[in-house]
Design a protein around this motif. Structure first.
Motif, PDB file in Angstrom:
ATOM      1  N   GLN A 207       0.819  -1.200   0.000  1.00 38.64           N
ATOM      2  CA  GLN A 207       0.000   0.000   0.000  1.00 38.64           C
ATOM      3  C   GLN A 207       0.859   1.258   0.000  1.00 38.64           C
ATOM      4  O   GLN A 207       0.340   2.371  -0.042  1.00 38.64           O
ATOM      5  CB  GLN A 207      -0.929   0.003   1.224  1.00 38.64           C
ATOM      6  CG  GLN A 207      -2.058  -1.007   1.129  1.00 38.64           C
ATOM      7  CD  GLN A 207      -2.972  -0.713  -0.053  1.00 38.64           C
ATOM      8  OE1 GLN A 207      -3.412   0.412  -0.256  1.00 38.64           O
ATOM      9  NE2 GLN A 207      -3.249  -1.740  -0.850  1.00 38.64           N
TER      10      GLN A 207
ATOM     11  N   GLN B  47       2.701   4.203  -1.274  1.00 37.69           N
ATOM     12  CA  GLN B  47       2.683   4.960  -2.521  1.00 37.69           C
ATOM     13  C   GLN B  47       4.082   5.122  -3.093  1.00 37.69           C
ATOM     14  O   GLN B  47       4.264   5.124  -4.315  1.00 37.69           O
ATOM     15  CB  GLN B  47       2.048   6.339  -2.299  1.00 37.69           C
ATOM     16  CG  GLN B  47       0.538   6.323  -2.227  1.00 37.69           C
ATOM     17  CD  GLN B  47      -0.041   7.722  -2.340  1.00 37.69           C
ATOM     18  OE1 GLN B  47       0.605   8.706  -2.009  1.00 37.69           O
ATOM     19  NE2 GLN B  47      -1.275   7.804  -2.797  1.00 37.69           N
TER      20      GLN B  47
ATOM     21  N   ARG C 200       5.003   1.909  -4.826  1.00 33.74           N
ATOM     22  CA  ARG C 200       4.222   1.810  -6.059  1.00 33.74           C
ATOM     23  C   ARG C 200       4.773   2.753  -7.119  1.00 33.74           C
ATOM     24  O   ARG C 200       4.782   2.423  -8.311  1.00 33.74           O
ATOM     25  CB  ARG C 200       2.756   2.125  -5.771  1.00 33.74           C
ATOM     26  CG  ARG C 200       2.052   1.023  -4.992  1.00 33.74           C
ATOM     27  CD  ARG C 200       0.561   1.294  -4.834  1.00 33.74           C
ATOM     28  NE  ARG C 200      -0.123   0.141  -4.282  1.00 33.74           N
ATOM     29  CZ  ARG C 200      -1.450   0.042  -4.192  1.00 33.74           C
ATOM     30  NH1 ARG C 200      -2.215   1.029  -4.610  1.00 33.74           N
ATOM     31  NH2 ARG C 200      -2.011  -1.048  -3.679  1.00 33.74           N
TER      32      ARG C 200
ATOM     33  N   ASN D 138      -2.380   6.550   0.688  1.00 30.44           N
ATOM     34  CA  ASN D 138      -3.133   5.298   0.752  1.00 30.44           C
ATOM     35  C   ASN D 138      -3.400   4.855   2.184  1.00 30.44           C
ATOM     36  O   ASN D 138      -3.907   3.760   2.419  1.00 30.44           O
ATOM     37  CB  ASN D 138      -2.383   4.184   0.016  1.00 30.44           C
ATOM     38  CG  ASN D 138      -2.510   4.302  -1.486  1.00 30.44           C
ATOM     39  OD1 ASN D 138      -3.398   4.981  -1.984  1.00 30.44           O
ATOM     40  ND2 ASN D 138      -1.629   3.632  -2.212  1.00 30.44           N
TER      41      ASN D 138
ATOM     42  N   ASP E  25      -0.076  11.960  -9.053  1.00 33.33           N
ATOM     43  CA  ASP E  25       0.175  10.635  -8.494  1.00 33.33           C
ATOM     44  C   ASP E  25       0.733   9.709  -9.563  1.00 33.33           C
ATOM     45  O   ASP E  25       0.590   9.944 -10.767  1.00 33.33           O
ATOM     46  CB  ASP E  25      -1.119  10.042  -7.928  1.00 33.33           C
ATOM     47  CG  ASP E  25      -1.610  10.806  -6.712  1.00 33.33           C
ATOM     48  OD1 ASP E  25      -0.759  11.321  -5.963  1.00 33.33           O
ATOM     49  OD2 ASP E  25      -2.835  10.886  -6.519  1.00 33.33           O
TER      50      ASP E  25
ATOM     51  N   ALA F  79      -0.937   4.390  -8.199  1.00 36.42           N
ATOM     52  CA  ALA F  79      -1.279   4.972  -6.895  1.00 36.42           C
ATOM     53  C   ALA F  79      -2.396   4.207  -6.202  1.00 36.42           C
ATOM     54  O   ALA F  79      -2.382   4.023  -4.984  1.00 36.42           O
ATOM     55  CB  ALA F  79      -1.671   6.441  -7.058  1.00 36.42           C
ATOM     56  N   THR F  80      -3.388   3.734  -6.957  1.00 32.14           N
ATOM     57  CA  THR F  80      -4.531   3.047  -6.348  1.00 32.14           C
ATOM     58  C   THR F  80      -4.661   1.640  -6.897  1.00 32.14           C
ATOM     59  O   THR F  80      -4.143   1.316  -7.981  1.00 32.14           O
ATOM     60  CB  THR F  80      -5.842   3.807  -6.626  1.00 32.14           C
ATOM     61  OG1 THR F  80      -6.128   3.756  -8.038  1.00 32.14           O
ATOM     62  CG2 THR F  80      -5.717   5.262  -6.192  1.00 32.14           C
ATOM     63  N   ASP F  81      -5.370   0.790  -6.157  1.00 29.41           N
ATOM     64  CA  ASP F  81      -5.616  -0.581  -6.616  1.00 29.41           C
ATOM     65  C   ASP F  81      -6.374  -0.574  -7.942  1.00 29.41           C
ATOM     66  O   ASP F  81      -6.130  -1.420  -8.809  1.00 29.41           O
ATOM     67  CB  ASP F  81      -6.416  -1.354  -5.570  1.00 29.41           C
ATOM     68  CG  ASP F  81      -5.588  -1.680  -4.335  1.00 29.41           C
ATOM     69  OD1 ASP F  81      -4.379  -1.377  -4.344  1.00 29.41           O
ATOM     70  OD2 ASP F  81      -6.146  -2.218  -3.362  1.00 29.41           O
ATOM     71  N   THR F  82      -7.284   0.366  -8.096  1.00 29.00           N
ATOM     72  CA  THR F  82      -8.061   0.438  -9.339  1.00 29.00           C
ATOM     73  C   THR F  82      -7.149   0.700 -10.526  1.00 29.00           C
ATOM     74  O   THR F  82      -7.287   0.069 -11.589  1.00 29.00           O
ATOM     75  CB  THR F  82      -9.123   1.551  -9.247  1.00 29.00           C
ATOM     76  OG1 THR F  82      -9.994   1.267  -8.153  1.00 29.00           O
ATOM     77  CG2 THR F  82      -9.929   1.640 -10.527  1.00 29.00           C
ATOM     78  N   ASP F  83      -6.193   1.610 -10.349  1.00 30.42           N
ATOM     79  CA  ASP F  83      -5.238   1.906 -11.425  1.00 30.42           C
ATOM     80  C   ASP F  83      -4.432   0.666 -11.786  1.00 30.42           C
ATOM     81  O   ASP F  83      -4.216   0.365 -12.966  1.00 30.42           O
ATOM     82  CB  ASP F  83      -4.288   3.025 -10.992  1.00 30.42           C
ATOM     83  CG  ASP F  83      -4.994   4.356 -10.826  1.00 30.42           C
ATOM     84  OD1 ASP F  83      -6.019   4.562 -11.492  1.00 30.42           O
ATOM     85  OD2 ASP F  83      -4.519   5.184 -10.025  1.00 30.42           O
TER      86      ASP F  83
END
Length: 498
Positions: free
Chosen positions: A102, A104, A107, A325, A400, A404-408
């Motif tokens: 998680q 950032q 990631r 996050n 970002d 950056a996000t799980d969706t991305d």
């Protein structure tokens, strides 16, 4: 020579020798060339038929060379796809690694590595050509393979473009945003003052004592809290009367954002810390200072300044660094000897975050490559103008990363799965085309052999037969020579009469 007269026997033997010599010459020529038909004079039908067969075999042989080059071009493209597939699988592994954390910052690093892999995919696609033809380089690289002499039998192979991974007709894999960080600053300042609360007998008051028991406060006084930073000093909300307890005063002070009060029951000392200039007014007046209790708040000017000299910090406070996050980088507990340097080092301990303290302004600037917040369990942390800042110090990155996000990340994984599927389909297509070309190669080789064999049956000599013919002619020549000798001897017998 016309005046010379030969006998019939000699002439007959001479003609036989000449005929035999001609036959021997023909046989020797056949043995030397290996052909029984060397020109149209030998056998016009066989000669021209064999020439047609040989010409076609030669044409097919040229096409066979072109097929071989097409095969190599296809093999180069297939090898390129195999290597690109491995790189795409590596990119997918990076995306899956990003899902496992998680952080950032981590990631962000995976996004940069992902982009490096896409660059390598493009470079590899550009290097997958053979003799100037690259089936992975798109327009202008389509391959045509011709299988027969009149070009009516052919195979057209359409090139794909993997030299730009972002093309929707190719891999449809765009570079990810690697993100751009930002910074925010925190003002470190404060001051303190100490008031000793004693009764008329010189004994220290305790937290349960009434304020009016102090020699500093009359029974008719009330105390107010005053903001001395304003042009016209203003009374802050709250305040206590002379009938209140010492604890009520401490509680009232602590209720003001950026102000901290500590009372020592043993000595009767009331210590007041404040982030802003502050004092206690007497009789509710904003112009009358109670017992000279002005707190002069100044900016910290050294990294050795103690944090607890500010109203924003107290012993036992826990400061926490958290990214966008909600991933906690770490925490820092304020102790009585914690300094600005300790806070600066704490922030600098983490990847992608840095802190810089300006001794001139007393501001500590925090720079982060990702969204970041520095919070405290002390409500007075980062307070300003006697207003609490419950959210602490927040840094919103300019942009970002693409992970950056799980969706991305999941969206990228879906695209990678589609790219892998397309690569396998394209590899299968090239494999089918390669199989076709190799099959036509084998067919053409066999056809060339058939044509050359057919031409040979029409023109090639049987060396065994011609060898036997030569031996027979040699015998005939020898006998003819002997017969000629005998005929000549018969003519010479006439001379003996003379």
């Amino acid at each position: 020579m016309a005046d010379i007269t030969l006998s019939s026997a000699v002439r007959a033997n001479l003609n036989t020798l000449q005929s035999t010599a001609q036959f021997m010459s023909d046989v020797q020529n056949k043995l030397a060339t290996g052909k029984k038909v060397n020109s149209a004079l030998d056998n016009p039908n066989s000669f021209f038929t064999a020439s047609g067969l040989t010409s076609r075999a030669n044409d097919l042989s040229t096409l066979l060379d072109d097929m071989g080059q097409s095969t190599q071009t296809l093999k180069a493209a297939d090898q390129g796809i195999s290597s690109i597939t491995k790189l795409v699988e590596s990119a997918k592994a990076k995306a899956n690694q990003a899902l496992q954390t998680q952080s950032q910052y981590e990631r962000k690093q995976f996004a940069a590595q992902y982009n490096d892999l896409l660059t390598q995919i493009e470079d590899l696609a550009k290097d997958s050509g053979y003799k100037g033809k690259n089936l992975l380089a798109g327009e202008g690289n389509d391959l045509r393979t011709i299988f027969n002499e009149d070009s009516t039998s052919k195979l057209d192979i359409e090139a794909v473009d993997y030299t730009d991974t972002a093309l929707s007709t190719g891999l449809n894999l765009s570079d990810l945003a690697e993100g751009e960080g930002a910074s925010a600053s925190l003002q470190l300042q404060g001051g303190k003052t100490v008031i000793t609360l004693q009764d008329s007998g010189g004994s220290a008051l305790n937290t349960s004592s009434t304020l009016s028991d102090s020699t500093l406060i009359s029974t008719t006084q009330s105390l107010s809290f005053v903001n001395d930073t304003a042009t016209n000093p203003a009374v802050l909300s709250g305040g206590v009367s002379s009938t209140a307890s010492v604890q009520d005063l401490v509680d009232g002070l602590n209720a003001i954002a950026g102000v901290r009060a500590e009372f020592d029951n043993g000595t009767g000392e009331l210590t007041i810390y404040s982030d802003e200039d502050f004092y206690i007014g007497g009789n509710g007046s904003a112009t009358t200072s109670f017992a000279g209790t002005l707190v002069d708040a100044t900016a910290f000017s050294s990294t050795t300044d103690a944090l607890i000299n500010s109203g924003s910090f107290s012993v036992g406070d826990t400061l926490t660094l958290t990214d966008g996050n909600g991933y906690e980088l770490g925490s820092f507990e304020v102790e009585d000897d914690s300094t600005v340097d300790d806070l600066e080092n704490f922030i600098n301990d983490f990847n992608g975050v840095s802190a810089d303290f300006d001794t001139g302004s007393g501001r500590i600037t925090i720079t982060s490559e990702t969204d970041l917040s520095l919070t405290s369990d002390n409500d007075d942390f980062a307070s300003s103008g006697f207003t609490a800042n419950t959210t602490g110090i927040g840094i919103s990155a300019i942009s970002d990363s693409g992970f950056a996000t799980d969706t991305d990340i999941n969206r990228t994984v879906d695209r990678l799965n589609t790219a892998l599927s397309n690569l396998r389909t394209q590899a299968s297509s090239f494999g089918t085309n390669l199989s076709i070309v190799e099959n036509r190669q084998d067919f053409t080789k066999n056809l060339i052999n058939t044509l050359e064999e057919g031409a040979g049956k029409l023109t090639l000599a049987d060396t065994n037969e011609e060898g036997a013919n030569l031996l027979a002619l040699q015998t005939r020549q020898s006998l003819a020579s002997t017969s000629l000798s005998f005929a000549a001897q018969a003519d010479q017998n006439v001379l003996r009469l003379f």
